[in-house]
Design a protein around this motif. Structure first.
Motif, mmCIF file in Angstrom:
data_model
loop_
_atom_site.group_PDB
_atom_site.id
_atom_site.type_symbol
_atom_site.label_atom_id
_atom_site.label_comp_id
_atom_site.label_asym_id
_atom_site.label_seq_id
_atom_site.Cartn_x
_atom_site.Cartn_y
_atom_site.Cartn_z
ATOM 1 N N MET A 129 0.827 -1.197 0.000
ATOM 2 C CA MET A 129 0.000 0.000 0.000
ATOM 3 C C MET A 129 0.868 1.257 0.000
ATOM 4 O O MET A 129 0.593 2.210 -0.728
ATOM 5 N N ILE A 130 1.932 1.268 0.773
ATOM 6 C CA ILE A 130 2.834 2.417 0.834
ATOM 7 C C ILE A 130 3.440 2.681 -0.552
ATOM 8 O O ILE A 130 3.496 3.821 -1.011
ATOM 9 N N ILE A 131 3.870 1.619 -1.205
ATOM 10 C CA ILE A 131 4.452 1.766 -2.538
ATOM 11 C C ILE A 131 3.418 2.344 -3.508
ATOM 12 O O ILE A 131 3.727 3.221 -4.311
ATOM 13 N N SER A 132 2.186 1.873 -3.398
ATOM 14 C CA SER A 132 1.120 2.410 -4.248
ATOM 15 C C SER A 132 0.925 3.900 -3.999
ATOM 16 O O SER A 132 0.734 4.681 -4.933
ATOM 17 N N ILE A 133 0.994 4.293 -2.735
ATOM 18 C CA ILE A 133 0.854 5.706 -2.371
ATOM 19 C C ILE A 133 1.992 6.516 -2.986
ATOM 20 O O ILE A 133 1.781 7.586 -3.553
ATOM 21 N N LEU A 134 3.202 5.990 -2.888
ATOM 22 C CA LEU A 134 4.362 6.710 -3.409
ATOM 23 C C LEU A 134 4.308 6.840 -4.931
ATOM 24 O O LEU A 134 4.850 7.793 -5.491
ATOM 25 N N LYS A 135 3.647 5.897 -5.598
ATOM 26 C CA LYS A 135 3.551 5.926 -7.054
ATOM 27 C C LYS A 135 2.400 6.809 -7.539
ATOM 28 O O LYS A 135 2.318 7.111 -8.722
ATOM 29 N N GLU A 194 3.274 6.354 -16.122
ATOM 30 C CA GLU A 194 3.506 4.908 -16.207
ATOM 31 C C GLU A 194 4.996 4.605 -16.283
ATOM 32 O O GLU A 194 5.479 3.646 -15.681
ATOM 33 N N GLU A 195 5.731 5.430 -17.012
ATOM 34 C CA GLU A 195 7.176 5.248 -17.136
ATOM 35 C C GLU A 195 7.849 5.404 -15.766
ATOM 36 O O GLU A 195 8.718 4.617 -15.395
ATOM 37 N N GLU A 196 7.440 6.414 -15.028
ATOM 38 C CA GLU A 196 8.016 6.657 -13.705
ATOM 39 C C GLU A 196 7.643 5.525 -12.738
ATOM 40 O O GLU A 196 8.467 5.091 -11.939
ATOM 41 N N GLN A 197 6.417 5.035 -12.845
ATOM 42 C CA GLN A 197 6.008 3.919 -11.997
ATOM 43 C C GLN A 197 6.841 2.676 -12.290
ATOM 44 O O GLN A 197 7.219 1.946 -11.373
ATOM 45 N N ALA A 198 7.159 2.463 -13.573
ATOM 46 C CA ALA A 198 8.007 1.329 -13.955
ATOM 47 C C ALA A 198 9.405 1.491 -13.366
ATOM 48 O O ALA A 198 10.009 0.522 -12.888
ATOM 49 N N ARG A 199 9.933 2.734 -13.375
ATOM 50 C CA ARG A 199 11.243 2.990 -12.763
ATOM 51 C C ARG A 199 11.200 2.712 -11.259
ATOM 52 O O ARG A 199 12.153 2.189 -10.692
ATOM 53 N N ILE A 200 10.112 3.099 -10.612
ATOM 54 C CA ILE A 200 9.957 2.852 -9.176
ATOM 55 C C ILE A 200 9.954 1.356 -8.914
ATOM 56 O O ILE A 200 10.630 0.877 -8.003
ATOM 57 N N ASP A 201 9.200 0.605 -9.725
ATOM 58 C CA ASP A 201 9.164 -0.852 -9.558
ATOM 59 C C ASP A 201 10.548 -1.460 -9.730
ATOM 60 O O ASP A 201 10.945 -2.344 -8.967
ATOM 61 N N GLN A 202 11.292 -0.969 -10.720
ATOM 62 C CA GLN A 202 12.643 -1.475 -10.962
ATOM 63 C C GLN A 202 13.547 -1.168 -9.762
ATOM 64 O O GLN A 202 14.306 -2.015 -9.305
ATOM 65 N N MET A 203 13.450 0.041 -9.244
ATOM 66 C CA MET A 203 14.253 0.439 -8.084
ATOM 67 C C MET A 203 13.901 -0.422 -6.870
ATOM 68 O O MET A 203 14.778 -0.867 -6.134
ATOM 69 N N LEU A 204 12.617 -0.707 -6.678
ATOM 70 C CA LEU A 204 12.192 -1.522 -5.543
ATOM 71 C C LEU A 204 12.704 -2.951 -5.659
ATOM 72 O O LEU A 204 13.090 -3.559 -4.659
ATOM 73 N N LYS A 205 12.731 -3.481 -6.888
ATOM 74 C CA LYS A 205 13.271 -4.829 -7.099
ATOM 75 C C LYS A 205 14.751 -4.866 -6.725
ATOM 76 O O LYS A 205 15.222 -5.817 -6.098
ATOM 77 N N MET A 206 15.483 -3.814 -7.118
ATOM 78 C CA MET A 206 16.908 -3.759 -6.775
ATOM 79 C C MET A 206 17.089 -3.664 -5.258
ATOM 80 O O MET A 206 17.939 -4.348 -4.692
ATOM 81 N N MET A 207 16.273 -2.824 -4.609
ATOM 82 C CA MET A 207 16.357 -2.688 -3.150
ATOM 83 C C MET A 207 16.055 -4.007 -2.466
ATOM 84 O O MET A 207 16.738 -4.412 -1.536
ATOM 85 N N HIS A 208 15.029 -4.695 -2.960
ATOM 86 C CA HIS A 208 14.629 -5.981 -2.390
ATOM 87 C C HIS A 208 15.759 -6.997 -2.519
ATOM 88 O O HIS A 208 16.062 -7.731 -1.586
ATOM 89 N N GLY A 209 16.411 -7.016 -3.684
ATOM 90 C CA GLY A 209 17.532 -7.910 -3.906
ATOM 91 C C GLY A 209 18.693 -7.609 -2.977
ATOM 92 O O GLY A 209 19.328 -8.530 -2.442
ATOM 93 N N MET A 210 18.948 -6.336 -2.738
ATOM 94 C CA MET A 210 20.048 -5.950 -1.847
ATOM 95 C C MET A 210 19.714 -6.308 -0.398
ATOM 96 O O MET A 210 20.602 -6.698 0.362
ATOM 97 N N LEU A 211 18.469 -6.189 -0.007
ATOM 98 C CA LEU A 211 18.076 -6.492 1.365
ATOM 99 C C LEU A 211 18.130 -7.988 1.644
ATOM 100 O O LEU A 211 18.325 -8.399 2.791
ATOM 101 N N LYS A 212 17.971 -8.819 0.605
ATOM 102 C CA LYS A 212 18.015 -10.267 0.783
ATOM 103 C C LYS A 212 19.431 -10.766 1.041
ATOM 104 O O LYS A 212 19.620 -11.787 1.660
ATOM 105 N N LYS A 213 20.435 -10.038 0.547
ATOM 106 C CA LYS A 213 21.830 -10.480 0.655
ATOM 107 C C LYS A 213 22.358 -10.359 2.053
ATOM 108 O O LYS A 213 22.003 -9.642 2.867
#
Length: 91
Positions: free
Chosen positions: A61-67, A72-91
């Protein structure tokens, strides 16, 4: 623009969590996807310092609020950034 404040999940949300979400939403107004990473990290850090943990549904929900209001292009960039953050947090 602030229709998110009427979201059903917010009705029973801890007021401290709600204030953190409002703060993050106001800090991201007019900012690009790249600027969202530090805001999200600050939100999570601030919550952790207060002993607060957001559920996966709350984070979605927070991510939806931030988007909100972004192209649509900016939302796609946000999704890409979140995927990278998620990957870094898993390590």
């Amino acid at each position: 623009m602030n229709e998110w404040m009427d979201h059903p999940m917010l009705k029973n949300m801890d007021p401290v969590k709600l204030e953190l979400i409002r703060s993050a939403a106001s800090k991201t107004k007019g900012k690009s996807g790249k600027a969202l990473a530090p805001v999200m990290m600050a939100l999570i850090t601030s919550a952790n310092k207060k002993g607060i943990r957001f559920t996966p549904d709350e984070m979605t929900m927070i991510i939806s609020i931030l988007k909100e209001g972004k192209s649509e292009e900016e939302q796609a960039r946000i999704d890409q950034m979140l995927k990278m953050m998620h990957g870094m947090l898993k390590k």
